[in-house]
Design an enzyme around this catalytic site. Structure first.
Site, PDB file in Angstrom:
ATOM      1  N   ARG A 230      30.531  -1.199  14.386  1.00  0.00           N
ATOM      2  CA  ARG A 230      30.058  -0.022  15.103  1.00  0.00           C
ATOM      3  C   ARG A 230      31.226   0.572  15.886  1.00  0.00           C
ATOM      4  NH1 ARG A 230      26.312   0.085  12.123  1.00  0.00           N
ATOM      5  NH2 ARG A 230      24.084   0.034  12.625  1.00  0.00           N
ATOM      6  N   HIS A 278      31.041   6.635   7.739  1.00  0.00           N
ATOM      7  CA  HIS A 278      29.926   5.701   7.932  1.00  0.00           C
ATOM      8  C   HIS A 278      29.103   5.555   6.647  1.00  0.00           C
ATOM      9  CE1 HIS A 278      27.311   3.865  11.339  1.00  0.00           C
ATOM     10  NE2 HIS A 278      27.140   3.198  10.214  1.00  0.00           N
TER      11      HIS A 278
END
Length: 315
Positions: A230, A278
């Site tokens: 993350r 992502h």
């Protein structure tokens, strides 16, 4: 069909509507008794029993019969756990498509670094035909921070390719072909043997900013980073400094904070950074719906849920 015993009720989907349409078709085929709706078309809020979301609605109190929340992804750090009713189970996505996609991405990134793909791309732009030394995979030490389901899938692929693999986690694990390290005291020795470090940790209060200068300095000089955890794990300026002074040779980043980075952010133009939006892994509707329906069946039968989040651990 095994899902026919599920009771009627509304299943609300709040995420990418394009993939939601695929979920709707699969729900209609496999569990037609469930009224599948895509946000913001909630129908009667009092009939909503299940919610699948990337980010939940602000007012969950509008759904008085809500029984379960499913994260649409493998991570749950986007949820404010303190704001969720403590009696409401939160389930992370554990479908096999996510693990397969992550294993593909990590393997691609590790192989590209190991076989010096960025150098060859730069040479091509300069019309340079120059062979570099080829080392066997066994001479490249890969370490993975975090040993959850996604990390285990990636490590299994890397072990099969012959890489010298290690992993680190908070609690002890045992994986075939992987030198496993556990706990804070073991972290320095783990980092010291990582030519390529892969971050696949969950984002918690303990792991936020873990990818910092102190950690980079504990790696061998010239190591590389593959970051698929993350954005909050990474101290961005520390990475830039480590790349610019040669402590790190390159970085592959699939996550940032914020996403996307601002247009003038140095990540976009840095020659030692590969940036992807992502996409390391994505929930696959076919397998995700099967996993969700199976969990609904477990819930209906009073059985343990697969992927149930432990609130105190944050994952």
């Amino acid at each position: 069909m095994r899902w026919s015993e599920l009771p009627a009720g509304t299943f609300l989907y709040k995420a990418d509507p394009q993939r939601g349409a695929e979920w709707a078709r699969l729900f209609a085929r496999h569990a037609p008794q469930l009224d599948f709706r895509i946000w913001p078309d909630v129908g009667d809020p009092a009939k909503v029993r299940y919610l699948a979301a990337w980010l939940p609605p602000d007012d969950l109190g509008a759904f008085p019969r809500l029984e379960l929340i499913f994260s649409i992804g493998a991570g749950i750090d986007q949820f404010d756990l303190a704001a969720l009713p403590p009696e409401l189970p939160l389930v992370r996505m554990v479908e096999p498509g996510i693990a397969a996609g992550m294993a593909e991405y990590v393997t691609l990134a590790v192989l590209a670094i190991h076989r010096q793909w960025a150098t060859y791309a730069a040479q091509q732009r300069k019309h340079a035909w120059r062979a570099l030394r080829v080392r066997p995979a066994s001479a490249c030490r890969v370490g993975v921070l975090g040993l959850g389901v996604l990390a285990q899938a990636a490590l299994a692929q890397l072990v099969r390719l012959g890489f010298d693999c290690a992993g680190w986690s908070r609690s002890a694990r045992a994986l075939d072909g992987v030198a496993c390290h556990a706990g804070a005291a073991a972290l320095p020795d783990f980092l010291a043997r990582c030519d390529i470090l892969v971050c696949l940790l969950p984002l918690t209060a303990d792991t936020r900013n873990i990818l910092n200068r102190a950690l980079f300095d504990a790696l061998p000089r010239g190591a590389a980073l593959v970051h698929v955890g993350r954005g909050g794990h990474l101290v961005q300026q520390d990475l830039l400094d480590a790349l610019n002074d040669g402590q790190l040779a390159q970085a592959v980043l699939d996550v940032c904070e914020p996403e996307p980075p601002p247009a003038d952010h140095p990540f976009w133009e840095h020659p030692a950074i590969v940036l992807t939006p992502h996409i390391a892994s994505m929930t696959q509707p076919e397998t995700a719906v099967t996993v969700v329906l199976d969990n609904l069946l477990r819930h209906h039968r009073g059985q343990a849920l697969e992927g149930l989040v432990e609130r105190t651990r944050g994952y």
